[in-house]
Motif scaffolding. Sequence first.
Motif, short mmCIF file in Angstrom:
data_model
loop_
_atom_site.label_atom_id
_atom_site.label_comp_id
_atom_site.label_asym_id
_atom_site.label_seq_id
_atom_site.Cartn_x
_atom_site.Cartn_y
_atom_site.Cartn_z
N THR A 48 36.25 42.88 46.16
CA THR A 48 36.28 44.24 45.61
C THR A 48 36.37 44.22 44.09
O THR A 48 35.72 45.02 43.42
CB THR A 48 37.49 45.02 46.18
N GLY A 49 37.12 43.29 43.55
CA GLY A 49 37.34 43.23 42.11
C GLY A 49 36.18 42.72 41.29
O GLY A 49 36.11 42.98 40.09
N ILE A 50 35.23 41.98 41.91
CA ILE A 50 34.20 41.33 41.11
C ILE A 50 32.78 41.84 41.34
O ILE A 50 31.88 41.49 40.60
CB ILE A 50 34.20 39.79 41.31
N THR A 51 32.54 42.69 42.33
CA THR A 51 31.16 43.02 42.68
C THR A 51 30.50 44.08 41.82
O THR A 51 29.28 44.08 41.67
CB THR A 51 31.04 43.44 44.16
N ASP A 52 31.25 44.99 41.24
CA ASP A 52 30.62 46.04 40.43
C ASP A 52 30.38 45.53 39.01
O ASP A 52 30.68 44.40 38.69
CB ASP A 52 31.46 47.32 40.43
N ASP A 53 29.80 46.37 38.16
CA ASP A 53 29.48 45.97 36.78
C ASP A 53 30.48 46.50 35.75
O ASP A 53 30.25 46.40 34.55
CB ASP A 53 28.07 46.44 36.41
N THR A 54 31.60 47.05 36.20
CA THR A 54 32.63 47.55 35.30
C THR A 54 33.38 46.38 34.67
O THR A 54 33.72 45.41 35.36
CB THR A 54 33.64 48.42 36.09
N ALA A 55 33.64 46.45 33.37
CA ALA A 55 34.38 45.38 32.68
C ALA A 55 35.76 45.22 33.33
O ALA A 55 36.51 46.18 33.46
CB ALA A 55 34.52 45.70 31.20
N ARG A 56 36.07 43.97 33.74
CA ARG A 56 37.34 43.72 34.42
C ARG A 56 37.68 42.24 34.33
O ARG A 56 36.82 41.38 34.49
CB ARG A 56 37.25 44.15 35.88
N VAL A 57 38.97 41.95 34.13
CA VAL A 57 39.49 40.59 34.22
C VAL A 57 40.20 40.49 35.56
O VAL A 57 41.12 41.25 35.84
CB VAL A 57 40.48 40.28 33.07
N VAL A 58 39.74 39.57 36.41
CA VAL A 58 40.31 39.38 37.74
C VAL A 58 41.02 38.04 37.76
O VAL A 58 40.39 36.99 37.66
CB VAL A 58 39.22 39.44 38.84
N MET A 59 42.33 38.09 37.86
CA MET A 59 43.17 36.90 37.93
C MET A 59 43.38 36.58 39.41
O MET A 59 43.83 37.43 40.18
CB MET A 59 44.51 37.14 37.24
N VAL A 60 43.04 35.35 39.82
CA VAL A 60 43.14 34.94 41.22
C VAL A 60 44.46 34.19 41.40
O VAL A 60 44.70 33.19 40.71
CB VAL A 60 41.93 34.07 41.63
N ALA A 61 45.30 34.68 42.31
CA ALA A 61 46.65 34.14 42.50
C ALA A 61 46.62 32.64 42.77
O ALA A 61 45.75 32.12 43.46
CB ALA A 61 47.35 34.86 43.65
N ALA A 62 47.60 31.94 42.21
CA ALA A 62 47.67 30.48 42.23
C ALA A 62 48.18 29.93 43.55
O ALA A 62 48.76 30.65 44.36
CB ALA A 62 48.60 30.01 41.11
N ASP A 63 47.96 28.61 43.70
CA ASP A 63 48.50 27.85 44.83
C ASP A 63 48.23 28.50 46.17
O ASP A 63 49.10 28.58 47.02
CB ASP A 63 50.02 27.66 44.65
N LYS A 64 47.02 29.01 46.32
CA LYS A 64 46.67 29.70 47.55
C LYS A 64 45.27 29.27 47.94
O LYS A 64 44.42 29.03 47.10
CB LYS A 64 46.72 31.21 47.32
N GLU A 65 45.04 29.16 49.25
CA GLU A 65 43.70 28.85 49.74
C GLU A 65 43.07 30.11 50.31
O GLU A 65 43.66 30.79 51.14
CB GLU A 65 43.75 27.77 50.83
#
Length: 155
Positions: A58-75
Amino acid sequence: MRPSSIGFSVLSVLAPLVLATPNANQAAYIGYATLNGGTKGGIGGATTTVSSLAALKTGITDDTARVVMVAADKEYSGAGELKVGANKSIIGISPGPSLVGVGHRVQDKSNVIIRNLKISKVLNDAIGVQGTSVRNVWIDQCDLSSDKDHDKVSS
């Protein structure tokens, strides 16, 4: 000085640089990603932290400027690929999160930064960058791998 004290001093200075999460507000500063006005990704847009594959998509598919931080230590496990929109920074929080079976596709998009992710066992490209209008894509500090059971799909 003793060699052991020099080694310790160097490690104490360099360790935070190597182990730290990449800066979410850092634009590309070297190479081709500095052309055409530079690669800034989602800088200037909202910053969000995601902890599920659905939220990442949801956070990365559109063209709106956004920084998406992906939570650590997770698979994050799945199958297929996530389509990355323009004006995105996708940054894994250290130590980098692991995406298993899930690749990223940057198709005819521009101004994308992908940093500090581990991507493995994908049936296509771990990170595919394709198209005639792709511009300013910076991929940095990513660990991409496969094995004998997960390889390119035959055509």
